[in-house]
Design a protein around this motif. Structure first.
Motif, mmCIF file in Angstrom:
data_model
loop_
_atom_site.group_PDB
_atom_site.id
_atom_site.type_symbol
_atom_site.label_atom_id
_atom_site.label_comp_id
_atom_site.label_asym_id
_atom_site.label_seq_id
_atom_site.Cartn_x
_atom_site.Cartn_y
_atom_site.Cartn_z
ATOM 1 N N ARG A 185 0.804 -1.219 0.000
ATOM 2 C CA ARG A 185 0.000 0.000 0.000
ATOM 3 C C ARG A 185 0.840 1.274 0.000
ATOM 4 N NH1 ARG A 185 -3.158 -1.926 5.145
ATOM 5 N NH2 ARG A 185 -1.192 -3.107 5.336
ATOM 6 N N ILE A 186 1.965 1.279 0.700
ATOM 7 C CA ILE A 186 2.799 2.482 0.739
ATOM 8 C C ILE A 186 3.433 2.774 -0.625
ATOM 9 C CG2 ILE A 186 4.861 3.521 1.767
ATOM 10 C CD1 ILE A 186 4.031 1.997 4.379
ATOM 11 N N PRO A 187 4.084 1.804 -1.293
ATOM 12 C CA PRO A 187 4.593 2.112 -2.629
ATOM 13 C C PRO A 187 3.476 2.445 -3.620
ATOM 14 C CG PRO A 187 4.956 -0.209 -2.079
ATOM 15 C CD PRO A 187 4.527 0.482 -0.821
ATOM 16 N N ALA A 188 2.285 1.885 -3.426
ATOM 17 C CA ALA A 188 1.161 2.285 -4.277
ATOM 18 C C ALA A 188 0.883 3.769 -4.112
ATOM 19 C CB ALA A 188 -0.073 1.457 -3.947
ATOM 20 N N GLN A 189 0.824 4.251 -2.869
ATOM 21 C CA GLN A 189 0.586 5.676 -2.620
ATOM 22 C C GLN A 189 1.721 6.521 -3.174
ATOM 23 O OE1 GLN A 189 -0.725 6.941 1.364
ATOM 24 N NE2 GLN A 189 0.633 8.703 1.251
ATOM 25 N N PHE A 190 2.961 6.099 -2.975
ATOM 26 C CA PHE A 190 4.112 6.905 -3.380
ATOM 27 C C PHE A 190 4.313 6.932 -4.895
ATOM 28 C CE2 PHE A 190 6.775 6.620 0.808
ATOM 29 C CZ PHE A 190 5.740 7.242 1.494
ATOM 30 N N CYS A 191 3.809 5.904 -5.598
ATOM 31 C CA CYS A 191 4.038 5.805 -7.046
ATOM 32 C C CYS A 191 2.780 6.060 -7.877
ATOM 33 C CB CYS A 191 4.624 4.439 -7.399
ATOM 34 S SG CYS A 191 6.272 4.162 -6.714
ATOM 35 N N GLY A 192 1.647 6.321 -7.236
ATOM 36 C CA GLY A 192 0.448 6.678 -7.972
ATOM 37 C C GLY A 192 -0.275 5.521 -8.620
ATOM 38 N N VAL A 193 -0.223 4.334 -7.985
ATOM 39 C CA VAL A 193 -0.930 3.163 -8.512
ATOM 40 C C VAL A 193 -1.857 2.615 -7.434
ATOM 41 C CG1 VAL A 193 0.919 2.607 -10.145
ATOM 42 C CG2 VAL A 193 0.929 1.550 -7.866
ATOM 43 N N ALA A 194 -2.587 1.565 -7.787
ATOM 44 C CA ALA A 194 -3.491 0.907 -6.846
ATOM 45 C C ALA A 194 -2.845 -0.369 -6.314
ATOM 46 C CB ALA A 194 -4.821 0.580 -7.526
ATOM 47 N N GLY A 195 -3.177 -0.724 -5.079
ATOM 48 C CA GLY A 195 -2.612 -1.937 -4.485
ATOM 49 C C GLY A 195 -3.590 -2.551 -3.510
ATOM 50 N N LEU A 196 -3.531 -3.862 -3.382
ATOM 51 C CA LEU A 196 -4.422 -4.605 -2.488
ATOM 52 C C LEU A 196 -3.628 -5.421 -1.488
ATOM 53 C CD1 LEU A 196 -7.089 -5.994 -1.533
ATOM 54 C CD2 LEU A 196 -6.802 -7.583 -3.462
ATOM 55 N N LYS A 197 -3.902 -5.186 -0.199
ATOM 56 C CA LYS A 197 -3.454 -6.075 0.868
ATOM 57 C C LYS A 197 -4.677 -6.887 1.283
ATOM 58 C CE LYS A 197 -3.706 -6.369 4.942
ATOM 59 N NZ LYS A 197 -4.301 -7.392 5.890
ATOM 60 N N PRO A 198 -4.719 -8.197 0.996
ATOM 61 C CA PRO A 198 -5.926 -8.968 1.274
ATOM 62 C C PRO A 198 -6.052 -9.348 2.743
ATOM 63 C CG PRO A 198 -4.247 -10.411 0.422
ATOM 64 C CD PRO A 198 -3.662 -9.023 0.402
ATOM 65 N N SER A 199 -7.198 -9.895 3.085
ATOM 66 C CA SER A 199 -7.383 -10.479 4.411
ATOM 67 C C SER A 199 -6.392 -11.622 4.616
ATOM 68 C CB SER A 199 -8.797 -11.066 4.541
ATOM 69 O OG SER A 199 -9.784 -10.138 4.185
#
Length: 477
Positions: A185-199
């Protein structure tokens, strides 16, 4: 092919549809991405082991199956990167360290196998911090630094930073990372993409890297594999491919990928500053922008006082993980080498291991905190907050000194606690602020990734997609 029409610019969904329709061949699609890697990777150093010939051979097999009339998978021909810690059959799983340069994997890790089964093609390994332990910044002993394509003076984040950069710059349509406290999630925020951390238990995995023995309970429960993509729709495709069970992972739960719709407008709790430890104005603005988008989409958005028991959860997380890790620390420290050991060494000094009796109490507290979160998410099925409470920071801040480490630890606190309680989170961009991408995460009830993805889609529908981008030169001082 003209660059403006380059196949690598298409979404994963568009790429797969074009291959299935025979508008393009899978080989053409892979070659387009290999050309993009040749153009861009020397500038950002995200792809570490390029699997060019293997990827072309897989693409040729895809084209032969299509020509024979066989059914094509939902990710037919789509290239993806794989973090250096995740096994790809016949390729070294180096963990970014010289010691494991020749540690060739005998089989695909379960998530790699599932993406392959959906038709996707691994195109290369991607960079990460050495042993996943050298810090948040994506820098490894074996491959060096990965640069943020928006601003090379800022970190791309980590530990799945190589995948985030590869996806953001169009070198792959999807990335396969993992997350135990923000690493997707952090590199998604820093690089402008979407990311999923599942259950915890949603995707099957096998994190045994160096032999037949499994890690301890903290590593078993905290680490989850997760995809990165340029759009929420592509993230959804990856989610559908990765969800399920596998005999190699008895933790994987056969829960349905989509749950029953909730009655009435879904309530969303908004917490811009978890724990009240401070949040950068730009991040607060991103959360407010996302909240407005969800309100516009019909969600019942409400600011709440705070998330449950954040500081208690952070302390328990630290004590449990350090206690589990302590026996192996001398050997691991040697592998990390001078400098690479600073991030973990500071944690070990700050949070010494506990006794067996104390550990048992902490395991009980862990369940108790999970219960508090389940009750909170029963009232508010979704939570909106930051993945990191600052814009992208400078590379290596967390390993510089105690103040830098504490600042980064505080910044990722909502990621840490949601990993600790095992619930899903989707990172989604919210636009640009001061020349850097901004974003938020949507957290949901266990095994309701579908609700997180739906809310993230509503944000994306109103705020747009930021990538793919060409790497930008460093700003002039």
């Amino acid at each position: 092919m003209r660059n403006a029409d380059a196949l690598w610019k298409l979404s994963a969904a568009e790429q797969a549809a074009a291959v299935r329709r025979a508008d393009i061949s899978a080989v053409e699609l892979i070659d387009s991405h290999l050309d993009r890697i040749a153009e861009v990777n020397p500038q950002v150093n995200a792809v570490t082991q390029l699997l060019a010939e293997r990827a072309r051979e897989a693409a040729e097999r895809t084209d032969r199956r299509r020509a024979a009339g066989e059914a094509m998978g939902p990710l037919a021909g789509v290239p993806f990167t794989v973090k250096e810690s995740t096994a790809v059959e016949g390729v070294p799983t180096t963990f970014g360290t010289e010691r494991f340069r020749d540690l060739v994997a005998s089989a695909d890790a379960p998530p790699v196998a599932r993406l392959r089964a959906a038709g996707a093609i691994p195109i290369g390994h991607s960079n990460m911090p050495t042993l996943i332990l050298a810090g948040m910044h994506t820098r490894s002993e074996l491959f060096g630094d990965t640069l943020n394509p928006w601003d090379s003076t800022r970190t791309p984040g980590g530990t799945s930073g190589g995948d985030a950069v590869a996806v953001a710059t169009g070198m792959a349509a999807l990335g396969l990372g993992n997350d135990s406290g923000g690493s997707v999630r952090i590199p998604a925020q820093f690089c402008g993409v979407a990311g999923l951390k599942p259950s915890t238990g949603r995707f099957p995995a096998d994190h045994r890297a160096l032999g037949p023995d499994d890690p301890g309970p903290a590593s078993q429960l905290l680490v989850t594999d997760g995809p990165l993509a340029r759009s929420v729709g592509d993230l959804r495709l990856a989610y559908e491919a990765l969800a399920g069970t596998d005999p190699r992972d008895p933790r994987a739960v056969p829960a349905p990928a989509y749950g029953e719709p909730l009655p009435g407008p879904v309530k969303v709790a908004v917490v811009a500053d978890p724990g009240g430890h401070g949040v950068h104005p730009a991040v607060r603005r991103a959360v407010a922008t996302a909240a407005d988008a969800l309100t516009d989409a019909g969600y019942d958005v409400r600011e709440v006082r705070d998330v449950p028991r954040l500081d208690e959860a952070l302390e328990a997380y630290g004590r449990i993980t350090v206690t589990e890790f302590a026996p192996s620390w001398p050997a691991v420290r040697e592998l990390l080498g001078e400098g690479g050991d600073r991030y973990i060494a500071m944690a070990m000094e700050q949070t010494p291991p506990v006794s067996a009796e104390e550990l048992m109490k902490l395991m009980g507290a862990w369940l108790n905190i999970r219960r508090s979160w389940a009750e909170f998410l029963h009232e508010y099925p979704l939570l909106l907050g930051p993945s990191f409470t600052e814009p992208p920071v400078e590379p290596g801040l967390e390993s510089r000194d105690r103040a830098g480490r504490d600042r980064v630890g505080s910044g990722m606190r909502l990621c840490t606690v949601t990993s600790f309680v095992g619930v899903p989170g989707v990172a989604v961009p919210t636009g640009m602020i001061d020349g850097l991408p901004s974003g938020v995460q949507i957290v949901g009830r266990a095994f309701r990734e579908d609700m997180c993805l739906a809310a993230a889609q509503s944000i994306e529908d109103r705020l747009g997609v930021l990538t793919p981008i060409d790497p930008r030169p460093a700003p002039k001082s």
